[in-house]
Design an enzyme around this catalytic site. Sequence first.
Site: not given
Ligand SMILES: NC(=O)c1ccc[n+]([C@@H]2O[C@H](COP(=O)([O-])OP(=O)(O)OC[C@H]3O[C@@H](n4cnc5c(N)ncnc54)[C@H](O)[C@@H]3O)[C@@H](O)[C@H]2O)c1
Length: 518
Positions: A281, A315
């Site tokens: 997501e 999001c």
């Molecule tokens: N579609 C949905 O349901 C939904 C819901 C909530 C948030 N979001 C999205 O999430 C984003 C905001 O959240 P964020 O800043 O925590 O996102 P992010 O992608 O920076 O981080 C999400 C998670 O991924 C981990 N991560 C980072 N790099 C990684 C890698 N290379 N491999 C594996 N894991 C890794 C992070 O440590 C964290 O736990 C926004 O883009 C928002 O739209 C989407």
Amino acid sequence: MSEFVNEPILELRRAPHREALLEGMRAFTEQAIFRVPVWIGDGERHGEEIVSTDPGDPERVIATAASASADEAAEAVATATRGFARWSATPAEKRAEILIRAAAWMRERRGELAALEVRECAKPWGEADADVCEAIDFLEYYARGAVALGRGKAIFQVPGERNELRYAPRGVVAVVAPWNFPIAIPCGMVAAGLATGNAVVLKPAEQSPACGHAVVRALRESGVPADALALLPGEGEAGAALVAHPDVHTIAFTGSGPVGLSILETAAKPGRRHLKRVVAEMGGKNCVLVDSDADLDDAVPAIVQSAFLYAGQKCSAASRVLVHEAIADAFLERVAGAVEVLQVGQAETFGIDVPPVIERDAQERVQRYRELARAGGRIAAEQLEGVPGHGWFVPPTVAADLPADSPILHEEIFGPLLAVERVKNLDAAMDRVDELPFALTGGLFCRNPHTVERVVRHSPVGNLYVNRSITGAMVGRQPFGGNRLSGTGTKAGGPDYLLHFVEPHVVSENTVRHGLVI
Ligand SMILES: NC(=O)c1ccc[n+]([C@@H]2O[C@H](COP(=O)([O-])OP(=O)(O)OC[C@H]3O[C@@H](n4cnc5c(N)ncnc54)[C@H](O)[C@@H]3O)[C@@H](O)[C@H]2O)c1
């Protein structure tokens, strides 16, 4: 088991409800700083490599956490692989009972958990309480769903043959979670994995380790065996090591597009004896269409709420409005009026609308977009009054008259900045929505049922909201998730979600016996 109902959110206009939350904050404040370990089986390793702070008062430390190494990720997967044997053999009804106990655990600590979100992620009270309710909903909903799935599905039968379709857990699920729904989202993904009989390793966001810890405590203290659920606090590297592990079967990810895409690439490499499956997501660029017959008394407050509550860090938040030129001026004037009375302030203050953003990087990112809007277009409204000088605050802003290729119209900003553009008609608006690579949420304000039907048929988004705000999806009522580059279309909180955590087995038996075995 009783029928699923959503956990009722607190009505904060009632003094006793506010008092219950403040009581939670007092209980929370009595605790010293949270210490979040790498928690694998019964082993806990504490450390202070990650420091999580209050976005409204960055000197206030909320939690310190150990940061999991690649070796610890491997150890967590090995332990979960062992834990899977027993947990997958536990009947679905028993697993469901444990999840429902975890929901009760959260219900009992509702005020404290909301207070933790207020402090660790600057979620205003109403949003924090709703997040805890959503976590409870996920536990209750998936518990029931997994029991139903455990019975298999009816398939066609003919004489002389017995056909059975049932679903088996896949193995180890790696859950990688964001910070913006810091309890509900990790809880939902973990609950789906566990309910269906998988073992789970959770990597919470580095901004919200204490919230991730609360999820694992709720489940473990309710009866999930220690080897079936591990906690791996850490930065992106810990998540990357986890998803690349050959013994991980399913990856449940919620977060940004670039990270989601990198996970999909990593997961294309087969696991030890299986193909990895990814439930992703990701982000969006959520547009609201406002037709010439829209009721602005409905549209303006709903759009302002969708764009600015929780500082635009949902999001599903509205980030672009396409308004019919016939009413564009009136619409902009009213939106500007509504933005200029938004209350910006600390998440713990009841009645504020816009809290700080999560961290310094986010503040700088949104400020860059604001400058871009000022230089390339026009700031139609901004609320500068009452914006605290300390903490990661950004004034809520409305931008207009932007050039068609402005990044503000195309990129996910994830902050309190709303772009408004005028369009000739709804077809032009739909074309612009269709050009976007994202398709998460969208909105429409319009009073003509034929137009509503036309937009519904053409809209690519995963969740379209008509004549209402575009945030606040409820488990079981608005299964949530995006299409195109916004996600794999898996719909959290919906009837099909659990299917992504299982694999189907079909057994076909010849029931025409040829004599007796003696
Ligand atoms: N579609 C949905 O349901 C939904 C819901 C909530 C948030 N979001 C999205 O999430 C984003 C905001 O959240 P964020 O800043 O925590 O996102 P992010 O992608 O920076 O981080 C999400 C998670 O991924 C981990 N991560 C980072 N790099 C990684 C890698 N290379 N491999 C594996 N894991 C890794 C992070 O440590 C964290 O736990 C926004 O883009 C928002 O739209 C989407």
